[in-house]
Scaffold this motif. Sequence first.
Motif, short mmCIF file in Angstrom:
data_model
loop_
_atom_site.label_atom_id
_atom_site.label_comp_id
_atom_site.label_asym_id
_atom_site.label_seq_id
_atom_site.Cartn_x
_atom_site.Cartn_y
_atom_site.Cartn_z
N VAL A 176 -43.92 7.49 29.84
CA VAL A 176 -42.67 6.80 30.38
C VAL A 176 -41.87 6.06 29.14
CG1 VAL A 176 -42.17 4.79 31.79
CG2 VAL A 176 -44.18 6.36 32.61
N CYS B 258 -39.37 3.60 27.08
CA CYS B 258 -39.33 2.30 26.75
C CYS B 258 -38.38 1.62 27.77
CB CYS B 258 -38.62 1.94 25.57
SG CYS B 258 -39.88 2.36 24.22
N ASN B 259 -38.47 0.52 28.38
CA ASN B 259 -37.87 -0.42 29.36
C ASN B 259 -37.48 0.30 30.71
OD1 ASN B 259 -37.50 -2.49 27.72
ND2 ASN B 259 -36.06 -1.39 26.49
N SER B 260 -38.31 1.19 31.22
CA SER B 260 -38.30 1.81 32.45
C SER B 260 -38.95 0.89 33.40
CB SER B 260 -38.74 3.18 32.21
OG SER B 260 -38.30 4.07 31.46
N SER C 151 -41.98 -1.43 29.48
CA SER C 151 -41.99 -0.77 31.03
C SER C 151 -42.50 -1.54 31.83
CB SER C 151 -42.86 0.62 30.96
OG SER C 151 -42.15 1.61 29.91
N THR D 52 -44.28 -1.96 35.96
CA THR D 52 -44.51 -1.19 37.10
C THR D 52 -44.73 -2.38 38.19
OG1 THR D 52 -46.92 -1.88 36.74
CG2 THR D 52 -46.06 0.45 36.15
N PRO E 84 -36.18 6.81 28.69
CA PRO E 84 -36.08 5.25 28.67
C PRO E 84 -35.08 4.76 29.56
CG PRO E 84 -36.05 6.60 26.42
CD PRO E 84 -35.94 7.65 27.33
N MET F 119 -47.02 4.66 28.27
CA MET F 119 -46.09 3.81 28.59
C MET F 119 -45.51 3.22 27.64
SD MET F 119 -46.27 3.26 32.18
CE MET F 119 -45.51 1.71 32.29
#
Length: 91
Positions: free
Chosen positions: A45, A47-49, A5, A7, A65, A1
């Motif tokens: 995953v 960055c910043n997703s 990121s 969730t 990203p 991650m």
Amino acid sequence: MGAGSITSNVKSDKTLVKINDRKNNEIIETNLKKVGAMLGDYVEVGCNSVLNPGTVIGRNTNVYPTSCVRGVISENSIYKDMNNIVEKEGI
């Protein structure tokens, strides 16, 4: 991650989470208000997703990203955006 990121496990409208499998044209009813993201082995995953509630990412998949991901993403994929998911070659 990657750094930044996120969730999410609750929908903003507070309704039950449904998992959308576009590839198999199937909606999976969870009957739950809270369902976070499920990631397979070796998923990366960017960055910043943002991984929306009920996101399922198959193993060995990369997410670009700043992506906003929802539904089921097949294994051995590269997720660029919702309309641009490619299968990894040579796997």
